[in-house]
Design a protein around this motif. Sequence first.
Motif, short mmCIF file in Angstrom:
data_model
loop_
_atom_site.label_atom_id
_atom_site.label_comp_id
_atom_site.label_asym_id
_atom_site.label_seq_id
_atom_site.Cartn_x
_atom_site.Cartn_y
_atom_site.Cartn_z
N TYR A 3 0.79 -1.16 -0.11
CA TYR A 3 0.07 0.02 -0.06
C TYR A 3 0.89 1.28 0.01
CZ TYR A 3 -3.31 3.60 1.30
OH TYR A 3 -4.12 4.59 1.48
N ILE A 154 -6.04 -9.66 -4.00
CA ILE A 154 -5.75 -11.14 -4.32
C ILE A 154 -5.01 -11.64 -2.94
CG2 ILE A 154 -4.21 -12.81 -5.52
CD1 ILE A 154 -4.74 -10.62 -7.96
N GLN A 158 -6.38 -14.89 -0.92
CA GLN A 158 -5.85 -16.25 -0.83
C GLN A 158 -5.18 -16.40 0.61
OE1 GLN A 158 -6.80 -17.25 -3.34
NE2 GLN A 158 -5.48 -17.25 -5.15
N ARG A 161 -7.61 -18.36 2.40
CA ARG A 161 -7.90 -19.75 2.02
C ARG A 161 -6.79 -20.33 2.56
NH1 ARG A 161 -8.47 -19.76 -4.33
NH2 ARG A 161 -9.26 -21.98 -3.97
N PRO A 183 -4.00 -15.00 -10.72
CA PRO A 183 -4.89 -14.12 -10.90
C PRO A 183 -4.51 -12.69 -11.33
CG PRO A 183 -5.13 -15.45 -8.64
CD PRO A 183 -3.94 -15.66 -9.37
N ASN A 187 -6.21 -10.80 -14.35
CA ASN A 187 -7.05 -9.47 -14.18
C ASN A 187 -6.27 -8.68 -15.09
OD1 ASN A 187 -9.14 -9.58 -12.22
ND2 ASN A 187 -7.59 -10.81 -11.10
N ASN B 13 -3.52 6.23 5.39
CA ASN B 13 -4.03 7.27 4.92
C ASN B 13 -5.04 8.26 5.88
OD1 ASN B 13 -6.50 6.13 4.43
ND2 ASN B 13 -6.59 6.69 2.28
N LYS B 46 -12.93 -8.18 7.24
CA LYS B 46 -11.45 -8.55 7.08
C LYS B 46 -10.98 -8.42 8.55
CE LYS B 46 -10.48 -6.87 2.65
NZ LYS B 46 -9.64 -5.89 2.02
N ASN B 49 -11.24 -12.56 10.16
CA ASN B 49 -10.00 -13.49 10.28
C ASN B 49 -8.75 -12.68 10.35
OD1 ASN B 49 -9.93 -12.28 7.81
ND2 ASN B 49 -9.80 -14.36 6.46
N LEU B 51 -7.27 -10.17 8.79
CA LEU B 51 -6.56 -9.74 7.74
C LEU B 51 -6.33 -8.11 7.95
CD1 LEU B 51 -8.60 -11.04 4.74
CD2 LEU B 51 -6.15 -11.53 5.24
N VAL B 71 -3.41 -15.51 10.39
CA VAL B 71 -4.81 -15.45 9.36
C VAL B 71 -5.14 -16.68 9.03
CG1 VAL B 71 -5.56 -14.67 7.51
CG2 VAL B 71 -4.26 -13.14 8.59
N ALA B 72 -4.31 -17.62 8.98
CA ALA B 72 -4.62 -19.09 8.41
C ALA B 72 -5.50 -19.56 9.40
CB ALA B 72 -3.45 -19.69 8.09
N SER B 75 -8.74 -18.21 9.60
CA SER B 75 -9.67 -18.58 8.66
C SER B 75 -10.17 -20.02 8.55
CB SER B 75 -8.79 -18.18 7.38
OG SER B 75 -8.53 -17.22 7.22
N LEU B 80 -13.87 -16.62 4.80
CA LEU B 80 -14.20 -15.47 4.06
C LEU B 80 -14.33 -15.56 2.42
CD1 LEU B 80 -14.08 -13.32 6.70
CD2 LEU B 80 -12.80 -12.01 4.86
N PHE B 82 -14.83 -13.44 -0.68
CA PHE B 82 -14.67 -12.13 -1.27
C PHE B 82 -15.52 -11.89 -2.31
CE2 PHE B 82 -10.96 -11.96 1.49
CZ PHE B 82 -11.09 -10.71 2.15
N ASP B 86 -12.45 -13.59 -9.86
CA ASP B 86 -11.38 -13.55 -10.51
C ASP B 86 -10.10 -12.90 -9.70
OD1 ASP B 86 -12.44 -13.99 -12.79
OD2 ASP B 86 -13.05 -12.07 -13.27
N HIS B 87 -10.21 -12.69 -8.30
CA HIS B 87 -9.16 -12.20 -7.53
C HIS B 87 -8.67 -13.63 -6.82
CE1 HIS B 87 -10.13 -7.91 -7.37
NE2 HIS B 87 -9.14 -7.97 -8.21
N GLN B 88 -9.35 -14.81 -6.92
CA GLN B 88 -8.86 -15.72 -6.42
C GLN B 88 -8.65 -17.18 -7.01
OE1 GLN B 88 -11.62 -17.46 -3.53
NE2 GLN B 88 -12.77 -15.46 -3.55
N LEU B 89 -9.23 -17.21 -8.25
CA LEU B 89 -9.24 -18.61 -8.81
C LEU B 89 -7.97 -18.75 -9.54
CD1 LEU B 89 -13.04 -18.64 -10.21
CD2 LEU B 89 -12.07 -19.79 -8.25
#
Lengths: 243, 266
Positions: A3, A154, A158, A161, A183, A187, B13, B46, B49, B51, B71-72, B75, B80, B82, B86-89
């Motif tokens: 970030y 992303i 993940q 998961r 991903p 994207n 920020n 978020k 778990n 994050l 986090v693992a 989880s 979770l 989201f 497309d951000h995870q497959l």
Amino acid sequence: MAYMLAEGLTFRYEDSPIHRRDPRAKLLLSICLFIVALSSNSVIHILIVLALISIPAMIANILKRMAKTLVFSLTFSVFIFVVNFAVGYDVMYSLTLALRFIAIVAAASLFFLTTSPDELEYVMRWMKLPRDFVFAFVTAVRFVPVLLLDLLQILDAQKSRGLEVERGGPVKRIRNLIPILIPLIVNALIRSGELAEAMEARGYGAVKRPTSLYVLSFDKWDAILSSLSVIGSVIFIYLSFLL
Amino acid sequence: MIKFESVTFIRPNGVVALKDINLEIEKNELVTIVGANGAGKTTLLKHMNGLLKPTKGRVLIDGVDTRKTSVASLSKKIGLVFQNPDHQLFSESVEAEIVFGLKNFGFDEREIKRRTEKILEFFGLKELRDRAPLTLSGGEKKRLCIAAVLAWDPDVLVLDEPTVGQDLQNRLKLYEVINELRRRGKGVIIVSHDIEFLWPLQARTIVMADGEILKDGPAYEVFMDRELLKAARIRQPQLAELSTKLSLNFPFKGVEDAVERLLRSD
Ligand SMILES: Nc1ncnc2c1ncn2[C@@H]1O[C@H](COP(=O)(O)OP(=O)(O)OP(=O)(O)O)[C@@H](O)[C@H]1O
Ligand SMILES: [Mg+2]
């Protein structure tokens, strides 16, 4: 962390006497500072150059963000120092090279932090660069923050998961990047495909010489800034060879 | 149990994304969270778990501070999903996508096989098991994302905007999944702008605005409070609106309920 990086790289509009300048004047200023930094051959000179760069940076209110960029270039600069020193140059010379790198990055980032992608596009067109090249370049610049935001999402998905990027030996760690990189690339591809279609749908490439909504205008203050840049750097270089 | 103790979250920020949140959610509860764009809903999820960690206050999952664990491991309990598939497959097949999480959580091979079969069956993904996830339709991708999380059987399933771009069949499937989880004593937390989807669930509803919880109560209370909805910039579900217009004490929960009560009353 990512970030912070995104923050340091992205242009954010601020209303300052520097931001308002014609992009060509800003480019000239940066180039002059760049040349001055390149030609400085002692630690003192480079420190003076850094001080010079910080003046417009201060006026433009980007000092903090520039500092962030410089922190990243610091790693390279330490590397430059170590390599030169190890090869057998003396401390002062190695330090000069390392500091010079920081000054060069600072000079370049002054331009990129005060110039919007749009302005960049106008300057490149003014230089008569091929239109497709200009477009590709500007789009790439614009995509950087978008990709970083994708990356953050992303990573979150993940991690949720059960992926632990920093777990395992070196091989496992590299394998851990697969669920993140795929991903990310997919994207980017989806985006660029959509962008291409949207551009064509809106007539990109329909005429040879498209008109422009904004016309660059070089005013009195731009002229003053530009003359100052050129005269100042000539004097600086002249003096630094003299002294 | 999920517990927020005066949680404040300030972004790098300077944006205050959560302001002094106090919240308790039991592990077998169905909870829906609503609020306008930027209200802080995703930020809240978020924290569940780990994050994100609170700037002030703390989040406890089964009594464990999210700061003190990974986090693992969180989880594993709080799954979770989201919004954007497309951000995870990323896997080469639907099956591999489901196996990924199971491997991460250290299930043995036999258990992985068993669970994968079960979940493919339940989500109607059996025929698609060898397909590349990227070639699936939007609805199938979404189903796969939920399946991939449910495979490791978390105590609570957390869904961020599950109905975006979903057709009727997928929405019905989603109700089915929620009901099945409820039957098995699992918790479900849903963030959504799709109030027509939420209304029939008649769940505990949390209303958020500008990083704060404006109200936490049953759907029939929350969605009948027009002042509250206006403050939170949320529309009233149509059946709730109809009930308001008819000045009913207790709103229609669904179309059947409405028809039955209307026929009875005349
Ligand atoms: N990655 C980020 N960096 C900086 N600010 C962010 C980031 N993500 C969200 N925010 C800000 O934090 C606040 C809360 O955002 P959040 O995503 O939690 O809202 P939300 O309720 O989920 O909204 P939506 O309905 O649009 O999904 C907003 O002001 C948003 O602009
Ligand atoms: Mg959200």
